[in-house]
Design an enzyme around this catalytic site. Structure first.
Site, short mmCIF file in Angstrom:
data_model
loop_
_atom_site.label_atom_id
_atom_site.label_comp_id
_atom_site.label_asym_id
_atom_site.label_seq_id
_atom_site.Cartn_x
_atom_site.Cartn_y
_atom_site.Cartn_z
N ASP A 237 -72.38 -73.41 -11.36
CA ASP A 237 -72.49 -72.16 -10.53
C ASP A 237 -70.89 -71.89 -10.23
O ASP A 237 -70.38 -72.86 -9.54
CB ASP A 237 -73.22 -72.35 -9.36
CG ASP A 237 -74.69 -72.59 -9.56
OD1 ASP A 237 -75.01 -73.46 -10.26
OD2 ASP A 237 -75.73 -71.82 -8.92
N HIS B 33 -70.37 -68.44 -8.60
CA HIS B 33 -70.67 -67.63 -7.42
C HIS B 33 -69.44 -66.90 -6.84
O HIS B 33 -69.35 -66.72 -5.62
CB HIS B 33 -71.36 -68.51 -6.34
CG HIS B 33 -72.90 -68.72 -6.48
ND1 HIS B 33 -73.75 -67.72 -6.41
CD2 HIS B 33 -73.37 -69.83 -6.61
CE1 HIS B 33 -74.83 -68.31 -6.71
NE2 HIS B 33 -74.91 -69.44 -6.70
N ASP C 248 -75.14 -68.20 -12.78
CA ASP C 248 -74.77 -67.98 -11.27
C ASP C 248 -73.19 -67.88 -11.42
O ASP C 248 -72.60 -68.35 -10.56
CB ASP C 248 -75.15 -68.90 -10.35
CG ASP C 248 -76.67 -68.80 -10.08
OD1 ASP C 248 -77.45 -68.03 -10.67
OD2 ASP C 248 -77.20 -69.44 -9.11
N ASP D 242 -72.38 -63.25 -7.10
CA ASP D 242 -73.26 -63.20 -5.77
C ASP D 242 -72.33 -64.11 -4.76
O ASP D 242 -71.73 -65.20 -5.20
CB ASP D 242 -74.62 -63.53 -6.17
CG ASP D 242 -75.43 -62.33 -6.38
OD1 ASP D 242 -74.73 -61.24 -6.16
OD2 ASP D 242 -76.62 -62.27 -6.95
N ARG D 243 -72.60 -63.76 -3.47
CA ARG D 243 -72.06 -64.63 -2.39
C ARG D 243 -70.49 -64.51 -2.05
O ARG D 243 -70.20 -63.90 -1.23
CB ARG D 243 -72.79 -66.16 -2.30
CG ARG D 243 -74.34 -66.06 -2.24
CD ARG D 243 -74.54 -67.64 -1.80
NE ARG D 243 -76.13 -67.46 -1.79
CZ ARG D 243 -76.69 -67.34 -0.47
NH1 ARG D 243 -76.14 -66.96 0.41
NH2 ARG D 243 -78.21 -67.49 -0.48
N ASN E 128 -80.26 -67.80 -12.02
CA ASN E 128 -81.27 -66.87 -11.29
C ASN E 128 -80.50 -65.71 -10.66
O ASN E 128 -81.21 -64.68 -10.08
CB ASN E 128 -81.94 -67.78 -10.28
CG ASN E 128 -81.08 -68.15 -9.25
OD1 ASN E 128 -80.16 -69.12 -9.83
ND2 ASN E 128 -81.31 -68.05 -7.97
N HIS E 129 -79.40 -65.94 -10.40
CA HIS E 129 -78.65 -64.65 -9.81
C HIS E 129 -78.03 -63.65 -10.81
O HIS E 129 -77.47 -62.72 -10.36
CB HIS E 129 -77.35 -65.27 -8.86
CG HIS E 129 -77.70 -65.74 -7.55
ND1 HIS E 129 -77.60 -64.94 -6.55
CD2 HIS E 129 -78.46 -66.79 -7.17
CE1 HIS E 129 -77.86 -65.56 -5.51
NE2 HIS E 129 -78.45 -66.83 -5.94
N HIS F 168 -79.96 -73.46 -16.34
CA HIS F 168 -79.38 -73.38 -15.03
C HIS F 168 -80.19 -74.04 -14.25
O HIS F 168 -79.52 -74.67 -13.11
CB HIS F 168 -79.31 -71.87 -14.70
CG HIS F 168 -78.98 -71.52 -13.45
ND1 HIS F 168 -77.56 -71.60 -12.96
CD2 HIS F 168 -79.60 -71.05 -12.08
CE1 HIS F 168 -77.46 -71.71 -11.66
NE2 HIS F 168 -78.80 -71.18 -11.00
N ARG G 232 -87.83 -73.47 -3.18
CA ARG G 232 -87.35 -72.30 -3.05
C ARG G 232 -88.62 -71.19 -2.90
O ARG G 232 -88.14 -69.98 -2.72
CB ARG G 232 -86.58 -72.17 -4.24
CG ARG G 232 -85.24 -73.15 -4.24
CD ARG G 232 -84.67 -72.70 -5.71
NE ARG G 232 -83.76 -73.80 -5.97
CZ ARG G 232 -82.35 -73.91 -5.64
NH1 ARG G 232 -81.95 -72.67 -5.27
NH2 ARG G 232 -81.57 -74.69 -6.07
N HIS H 244 -77.55 -74.75 -10.04
CA HIS H 244 -78.41 -74.39 -9.16
C HIS H 244 -78.38 -74.82 -7.83
O HIS H 244 -78.94 -74.14 -7.04
CB HIS H 244 -79.80 -74.50 -10.02
CG HIS H 244 -80.78 -73.53 -9.51
ND1 HIS H 244 -80.68 -72.24 -9.05
CD2 HIS H 244 -82.13 -73.92 -9.32
CE1 HIS H 244 -81.87 -71.75 -8.59
NE2 HIS H 244 -82.69 -72.71 -8.69
#
Length: 489
Positions: free
Chosen positions: A233, A235, A262, A265-266, A294-295, A343, A391, A418
């Site tokens: 990730d 991110h 990923d 995001d964030r 997943n993002h 992922h 999750r 992840h």
């Protein structure tokens, strides 16, 4: 002890007092952002006295902070079961529902809070934001049902986009990405500049064509003496991405990379990250690889900042085009027929084959269940067997599940991402399941190191490089996130 307490219903004064001490200890851990220790202490309090709603409510909040939304949902529901008037339980459950994209259920809980506490400004603000999201989603669903939506890619006219004289940034050469363009782009981004929209659109249109031509499972051949790098990730942490290239060398045909989902995001430099990665995909299409995380999905992007960032830096049309591109990202990569990289993780059923993965129809938003969902969302667990996901999406799988999958498909081990890890990586399941996470000091709060894996084609042995974060401009994580998510922070 907890089972006996629940069976008998008898809580001794000593246990009740000890439970309160654990709760106070957990609260201190929580204040210091040590959420794992907080969870452990709340759990001890629950074991001593399982009848106190606030213990579950507090642990739910800690689970939310560690993105264990499934566990957070269970704890919040338990707190409400113990005390129907415990408003924080409804708060926590609503936040868990929101994080899982179950907006209507979240709205119902926020409505309960506002009805019980009409003067609570925070509750009213969250109810209002959640209500807006539900209405927007209903509107978008109605629109999509009314018309067969055309591809955004088909509606873009690059010729109509002029390059202004004042633009001094990187320029594509005859519409192509070059090594010089990529070096210039990284420096341009480092100095907080924006790539011209014409070049940004061109990169997106071209990379979509590349991904459309790839299968859901990409086979990668690594020569014996060649180095290959796997990153987890990112991110939206562009400055840490640039540091990976500083530590490990820029991508090239001699220095291939796989980024394992990923990307966005964030972190608030997601646009810079994704165009850097897509640029290298176009430059070295057979030596630079990207898996879907997943993002890379509409719901996550709307909640956690990428959608807002693209709209702030470019346009809503470009945000829609990103969705089209993400839908074509491969779901997994197989290295030398020996290592599978995805992922999230493995599956809720046995005997899944590589051929099953190849046959996944991936051009869509991630579903809530099935192989595609689990590739993007699942997590390993130390104990054998399977369990519901912490999750709330995907599944948790044990070492026996991993070994069965490897045996079925004649593989050595799997690599997944992840999950934040203190050292940036973790070797589990007797060395057969490796996690790599490449965003150090995740969200500027977690204090973790990042890592990447290097291996060569001859022995495929994973080697780990761990590193700390580098400074970045004063733009906080989640700066472009949905306004509801800002209220939750």
């Amino acid at each position: 002890m907890s089972e006996n307490a629940e069976i008998t219903g008898i809580i001794t004064p000593e246990n009740a007092a000890a439970a309160e001490k654990f709760k106070e200890e957990a609260n201190e851990y929580f204040k210091n952002q040590d959420y794992e220790k907080a969870i452990n202490a709340y759990t001890k309090a629950i074991e001593l006295n399982p009848n106190v709603a606030i213990y579950y409510g507090n642990r739910s909040f800690a689970y939310l902070k560690t993105e264990c939304f499934g566990y957070a949902l269970l704890d919040a529901s338990k707190s409400i079961e113990l005390d129907k008037n415990y408003l924080k339980g409804y708060y926590r459950r609503a936040a868990a529902y929101m994080s899982l994209g179950r907006f209507k259920l979240a709205l119902k809980d926020y409505k309960t809070v506002t009805a019980a506490s009409p003067n609570n400004k925070d509750a009213m603000a969250k109810y209002s934001e959640c209500s807006k999201i539900v209405k927007i989603m209903a509107f978008e669903k109605a629109i999509s049902m009314e018309e067969n939506k055309k591809n955004v890619a088909d509606s873009i006219d690059l010729d109509a986009m002029a390059i202004e004289d004042e633009y001094t940034g990187p320029k594509l050469e005859d519409g192509k990405v070059t090594p010089e363009f990529m070096k210039d782009l990284i420096m341009w981004y480092w100095n907080q500049n924006k790539l011209h929209r014409k070049y940004a659109y061109k990169i997106l249109l071209d990379v979509k064509v590349w991904f459309m031509a790839q299968p859901s499972l990409v086979e990668i051949a690594i020569p014996d003496e060649s180095k290959f790098t796997i990153c987890g990730d990112i991110h939206g942490q562009f400055y840490d991405l640039a540091n990976i290239f500083k530590l490990n060398g820029l991508p090239s045909e001699e220095n291939p990379y796989l980024f394992n989902g990923d990307f966005v995001d964030r972190g608030s430099f997601s646009v810079e990250c994704i165009f850097t990665l897509f640029g290298y995909k176009l430059l070295y299409p057979n030596h630079f690889f990207m898996s879907r995380g997943n993002h890379e999905s509409v719901t996550m992007n709307q909640m956690y900042g990428f959608d807002g960032e693209v709209k702030a830096k470019y346009s809503s049309q470009m945000a829609e085009l990103f969705t089209e591109v993400y839908n074509w990202l491969p779901l997994a990569h197989c290295l030398n027929n020996r290592v599978l990289v995805m992922h999230g993780g493995l599956f809720s059923k046995d005997n899944v084959t590589l051929q099953d993965i190849r046959e996944i129809d991936r051009n869509r938003q991630p579903p809530d269940e099935g192989l595609m969902c689990e590739l993007l969302w699942s997590d390993p667990q130390p104990q054998p067997g399977r369990a519901p996901s912490k999750r709330g999406v995907g599944v948790q799988f044990g070492p026996d599940v991993t070994q069965n999958f490897l045996t079925t498909n004649n593989l050595d081990y799997i690599v997944r991402s992840h999950e934040v890890k203190n050292d940036g990586y973790e070797v589990g399941h007797d060395g057969k399941c490796i996690t790599v996470f490449s965003a150090p000091n995740y969200c500027d709060t977690m204090g973790n190191r990042g890592a990447f894996i290097t291996l060569n084609g001859k022995d495929m042995k994973p080697n780990f490089t761990s590193y700390s974060e580098v400074p970045h401009p004063n733009v906080r994580p989640m700066a472009y996130a949905n306004s509801f998510m800002k209220l939750m922070m």
